[in-house]
Design a protein around this motif. Structure first.
Motif, PDB file in Angstrom:
ATOM      1  N   GLY A  52       0.799  -1.223   0.000  1.00 41.38           N
ATOM      2  CA  GLY A  52       0.000   0.000   0.000  1.00 41.38           C
ATOM      3  C   GLY A  52       0.836   1.280   0.000  1.00 41.38           C
ATOM      4  O   GLY A  52       0.414   2.310   0.540  1.00 41.38           O
ATOM      5  N   TRP A  53       1.996   1.239  -0.632  1.00 40.48           N
ATOM      6  CA  TRP A  53       2.856   2.435  -0.679  1.00 40.48           C
ATOM      7  C   TRP A  53       2.172   3.547  -1.480  1.00 40.48           C
ATOM      8  O   TRP A  53       1.661   3.293  -2.596  1.00 40.48           O
ATOM      9  N   PRO A  54       2.171   4.799  -0.967  1.00 37.81           N
ATOM     10  CA  PRO A  54       1.628   5.900  -1.769  1.00 37.81           C
ATOM     11  C   PRO A  54       2.439   6.044  -3.056  1.00 37.81           C
ATOM     12  O   PRO A  54       3.675   5.982  -3.007  1.00 37.81           O
ATOM     13  N   ALA A  55       1.752   6.212  -4.173  1.00 30.65           N
ATOM     14  CA  ALA A  55       2.438   6.203  -5.473  1.00 30.65           C
ATOM     15  C   ALA A  55       3.434   7.354  -5.596  1.00 30.65           C
ATOM     16  O   ALA A  55       4.577   7.154  -6.008  1.00 30.65           O
ATOM     17  N   LEU A  56       2.989   8.562  -5.255  1.00 28.96           N
ATOM     18  CA  LEU A  56       3.811   9.758  -5.492  1.00 28.96           C
ATOM     19  C   LEU A  56       3.798  10.618  -4.237  1.00 28.96           C
ATOM     20  O   LEU A  56       2.719  10.948  -3.731  1.00 28.96           O
ATOM     21  N   THR A  57       4.973  10.982  -3.746  1.00 25.47           N
ATOM     22  CA  THR A  57       5.042  11.813  -2.545  1.00 25.47           C
ATOM     23  C   THR A  57       5.983  12.979  -2.813  1.00 25.47           C
ATOM     24  O   THR A  57       7.170  12.767  -3.120  1.00 25.47           O
ATOM     25  N   VAL A  58       5.443  14.193  -2.729  1.00 24.35           N
ATOM     26  CA  VAL A  58       6.290  15.379  -2.907  1.00 24.35           C
ATOM     27  C   VAL A  58       6.878  15.723  -1.549  1.00 24.35           C
ATOM     28  O   VAL A  58       6.155  15.836  -0.557  1.00 24.35           O
ATOM     29  N   VAL A 163      14.573  -5.952  -3.126  1.00 26.11           N
ATOM     30  CA  VAL A 163      13.399  -5.278  -3.686  1.00 26.11           C
ATOM     31  C   VAL A 163      13.728  -3.808  -3.895  1.00 26.11           C
ATOM     32  O   VAL A 163      14.340  -3.170  -3.028  1.00 26.11           O
ATOM     33  N   LEU A 164      13.346  -3.307  -5.043  1.00 22.49           N
ATOM     34  CA  LEU A 164      13.448  -1.866  -5.286  1.00 22.49           C
ATOM     35  C   LEU A 164      12.243  -1.215  -4.607  1.00 22.49           C
ATOM     36  O   LEU A 164      11.099  -1.546  -4.922  1.00 22.49           O
ATOM     37  N   ARG A 165      12.498  -0.333  -3.653  1.00 26.04           N
ATOM     38  CA  ARG A 165      11.413   0.258  -2.858  1.00 26.04           C
ATOM     39  C   ARG A 165      10.880   1.555  -3.466  1.00 26.04           C
ATOM     40  O   ARG A 165       9.687   1.768  -3.551  1.00 26.04           O
ATOM     41  N   SER A 166      11.811   2.455  -3.868  1.00 23.72           N
ATOM     42  CA  SER A 166      11.341   3.761  -4.362  1.00 23.72           C
ATOM     43  C   SER A 166      12.429   4.470  -5.159  1.00 23.72           C
ATOM     44  O   SER A 166      13.597   4.068  -5.141  1.00 23.72           O
TER      45      SER A 166
END
Ligand SMILES: Cc1cc2nc3c(=O)[nH]c(=O)nc-3n(C[C@H](O)[C@H](O)[C@H](O)COP(=O)(O)OP(=O)(O)OC[C@H]3O[C@@H](n4cnc5c(N)ncnc54)[C@H](O)[C@@H]3O)c2cc1C
Length: 277
Positions: A52-58, A163-166
């Protein structure tokens, strides 16, 4: 395609769920690549979407893109004041010619992890000097510069249980001017060459060459180079390759042509910016 040897799919909710990963159990993101070919060695999958990682975080220092962000989600990244590099996101998303089905499931992390030379999320991440957060299988974290992540045609620095996280895009890159060129042998064909240029506010010029080379190549200069200097450095690239999507000599010629177009375009915008400052 069914993966008929797969007997279990684990929904990952915490990092310890990744302990199941190994040579025969791999991460599942969008599945657009995984389910495209037979993979008789696989017995299990670990679904990353359930994190459930948020897709885009500024953030204050840039943009964080979750590995599970889809290409469709990234293509809708809202524009923000000062983000001159914003158009590059859409250009790179549209460099992946899949049906709407592929676009809506394929993830940024899956594209990087697949590591095809024509991976447009590789172009984007390298061109924007992104840093990739890798969760190592031993529980440690590692930040890898995007330009060092892909090591060859479908090879990268990930071990089987990593795993590539972000993907973190620094603010300086978001504020940079960019130029982009892509060419393929047929209108809807896989990219034969994809190049992106970045002109940072401090004058640094970075040219990223992908799809034409076995791995991304970055050329970096403290200021826009002369045409001859750029041509010399593009000519010196030693990993042009041949496959069904283009011959190495054609790819090298396209690299020279498109690299110069990018240099000239950014030289024009630099002059424009100077005129208005
Ligand atoms: C019609 C069609 C056109 C395509 N065109 C292109 C194209 O032009 N360019 C291109 O590059 N690809 C293309 N692809 C391949 C693929 O769709 C993309 O690379 C896509 O981005 C893969 O993402 P995914 O989320 O579906 O990955 P998945 O299929 O879920 O996974 C792909 C691989 O990456 C691993 N993986 C996924 N996420 C992670 C992660 N976070 N950490 C570690 N490993 C991970 C998986 O275990 C698997 O080995 C195309 C596919 C199709 C079917």
């Amino acid at each position: 395609m069914d993966l008929s040897t797969v007997t279990h799919v684990t929904a990952a909710r915490q990092r310890s769920d990744l302990a199941a990963l190994g040579p025969t159990v791999v991460p599942l993101a969008g599945g657009s690549e995984l389910f495209a070919y037979p993979r008789a060695h696989l017995t299990g999958l670990v679904d990353l979407h359930s994190f459930g990682w948020p897709a885009l975080t500024v953030t204050g220092d840039g943009l964080s893109i979750a590995a599970t962000c889809t290409i469709a989600e990234l293509s809708r990244l809202p524009m923000r004041a000062g983000w001159a590099a914003h158009p590059l996101f859409y250009h790179c998303c549209t460099a992946l010619f899949g049906s709407f089905k592929v676009w809506n499931v394929a993830t940024v992390g899956g594209n990087l992890a697949t590591s095809l030379p024509a991976g447009p999320m590789i172009t984007l991440a390298v061109a924007l000097d992104a840093e990739l957060l890798v969760w190592r299988g031993d529980g440690s974290d590692e930040v890898v510069p995007a330009r060092e992540f892909v090591t060859g045609d479908m090879t990268n620095v990930l071990a089987p249980n990593d795993v590539l996280r972000s993907i973190h895009v620094p603010l300086a890159s978001l504020q940079a001017r960019t130029a982009y060129r892509k060419i393929a042998l047929s209108p809807l064909g896989r990219s034969g060459a994809v190049l992106a240029g970045l002109l940072l506010i401090d004058g640094t010029f970075v040219l990223t060459v992908t799809a034409a080379t076995l791995h991304p190549v970055q050329l970096r200069y403290p200021a826009l180079p002369a045409a001859e200097v750029l041509a010399r450095d593009i000519s010196a690239i030693d990993c042009w390759f041949t496959d069904a999507h283009g011959a190495a000599d054609w790819r090298r010629a396209m690299g020279l042509l498109l690299g110069e177009e990018i240099r000239a375009e950014l030289a024009g915008t630099a002059t424009e910016a100077g005129r208005h400052s």
